[in-house]
Design an enzyme around this catalytic site. Structure first.
Site, PDB file in Angstrom:
ATOM      1  N   GLY A 202       9.483  18.603 -15.079  1.00 33.36           N
ATOM      2  CA  GLY A 202      10.891  18.632 -15.421  1.00 33.36           C
ATOM      3  C   GLY A 202      11.747  18.724 -14.170  1.00 33.36           C
ATOM      4  CB  CYS A 203      15.282  17.844 -13.583  1.00 35.70           C
ATOM      5  SG  CYS A 203      15.953  18.435 -15.162  1.00 35.70           S
ATOM      6  CE1 TYR A 204      18.818  23.052 -14.082  1.00 35.91           C
ATOM      7  CE2 TYR A 204      18.031  22.654 -16.295  1.00 35.91           C
ATOM      8  CZ  TYR A 204      19.081  22.796 -15.409  1.00 35.91           C
ATOM      9  OH  TYR A 204      20.379  22.695 -15.856  1.00 35.91           O
ATOM     10  CB  SER A 207      15.215  21.817  -8.177  1.00 33.46           C
ATOM     11  OG  SER A 207      15.442  22.708  -9.262  1.00 33.46           O
TER      12      SER A 207
END
Length: 399
Positions: A202-204, A207
């Site tokens: 996932g994106c979160y 990061s």
């Protein structure tokens, strides 16, 4: 990828591009000057179509009508080896990609079809960009020879019971889950190389894990009291029409959502716990920002006695100094989402907190690229033995 490896894989490729640019100065038989970049003609549709036919790997794109599907198409336009031969979109079946996304009208692409009508006989690898909760059944039924990168959340959690707890439905492919490799590329590159099915992070979690995993492995931060404040552009919510995502609902404000119950929390904790070899629980709160794309995670951590912010900085430098897409900025430079927009880069830095013994880590990515489609292409490159930066060296778009 080490500097030496990158040099051996990418140097000759670079010379091929240079050779093509030299060829571009010569007119073709129709007396039309063509500019070649990455194996395709930027000015001649005819030459572009000719180049497409030469591509070695036939790609199927499931769920092409969403933002991540459109990003896959955009990135593959610059890929010299991957060409799209199948596109599905149930609600847009029968339509062209250019009619759904006019910015892609220049691409020579197949008409989108329903998943149930998809023919995989002309496909070597698949990007699956379908909604969460629909992917397990579909991937379970795909031909076994296909290499697959799944951009949904359906295979990210190893524990199928945990998946049911957070996603509200039973896992429908528990046997398939056992062979899945989690595709946080810079951390699990070796595992990705031999994978048949990769769960794209996932994106979160991307990061957050990129800066934290090396620090946890090096025992430079405490496992307790990790506080994560993340902010995302609205494109992270997808293209579906939702009242909460209307302009008048989003503009000129900040919206915290999924407080204590965001579905990326168990994915983050799974990765950090693996790095620590013990259970880690984090305080994670995401926020929706009035911007289209971009993501920033601001992470607050405690350091063990005797560890300094300089130690954290040097560990991140050591971990990522040879990486193509993860960049530790110069000391004191604050990462900005503007500086990674449209690219596959993750920029990060670490700062001393005013509270003794604590540090602040800031990480930024483009949620649709490194947080989704760019990392997916990076993974498929590795799975098929191509240089992992192929097709994703787009520089950030600024301003």
């Amino acid at each position: 990828m080490s500097t030496a490896t990158f040099g051996s894989l990418g140097f000759n490729q670079g010379y091929r591009w240079k050779d093509e640019l030299k060829v571009s100065k010569v007119k073709n038989q129709n007396q039309r000057v063509n500019l070649y970049i990455g194996g395709a003609s930027a000015l001649s549709t005819k030459c572009m179509q000719s180049s497409e036919k030469k591509k070695e790997v036939r790609i199927g794109l499931l769920g092409a009508s969403g933002y991540t599907g459109a990003e896959i198409v955009r990135l593959l336009a610059n890929h010299p080896y991957f060409g799209i031969t199948l596109m599905t979109a149930d609600r847009k079946a029968g339509q062209s990609m250019g009619s759904v996304f006019p910015h892609l009208i220049t691409q020579d692409l197949p008409t989108m079809v329903s998943v149930k009508d998809a023919d995989f006989s002309n496909v070597d690898a698949v990007f699956c960009c379908l909604p969460h909760g629909t992917t397990q059944e579909i991937i379970k039924g795909l031909p076994s020879h296909l290499k697959i990168v799944d951009l949904s959340a359906d295979f990210r959690l190893r524990d199928v019971a945990e998946y049911e707890e957070w996603y509200g439905q039973p896992h429908s492919a528990p046997d398939l889950q056992k062979e899945v490799v989690y595709g946080l590329t810079e951390i699990f590159r070796e595992e990705v190389k031999t994978a048949r099915l990769v769960a794209n992070p996932g994106c979160y979690p991307t990061s957050i894990q990129l800066p934290l995993v090396p620090l946890i492995k090096a025992k430079l931060i405490e496992h307790r009291n990790i506080i994560i404040d993340s902010k995302s552009g609205v494109s992270g919510a997808g293209r579906g029409a939702k009242e909460a995502n209307l302009y008048s609902e989003i503009a000129e404000g900040i919206y915290s959502y999924g407080v204590t119950r965001h579905r990326h929390a168990p994915e983050i904790e799974q990765g950090l716990s693996d790095a620590a070899h013990s259970k880690i629980t984090v305080s994670f709160t995401p926020h929706l920002m009035p911007m289209i794309r971009g993501m920033q995670s601001t992470i607050y951590v405690e350091m063990p006695q005797g560890v300094t912010v300089e130690d954290l900085y040097q560990q991140l430098r050591k971990s990522y100094e040879d990486e193509e897409f993860v960049k530790l900025l110069d000391k004191g430079v604050v990462p900005r989402t503007h500086n990674v927009r449209g690219s596959n880069y993750c920029f990060m830095n670490v700062f001393p907190d005013r509270i003794p013994g604590r540090a602040i880590i800031i990480s930024v990515i483009d949620n649709l690229v490194k947080g989704a489609s760019g990392q997916a292409l990076q993974n498929l490159n590795i799975m098929l033995g191509y240089p992992e930066n192929t097709g994703i060296l787009n520089q950030p778009l600024f301003p």
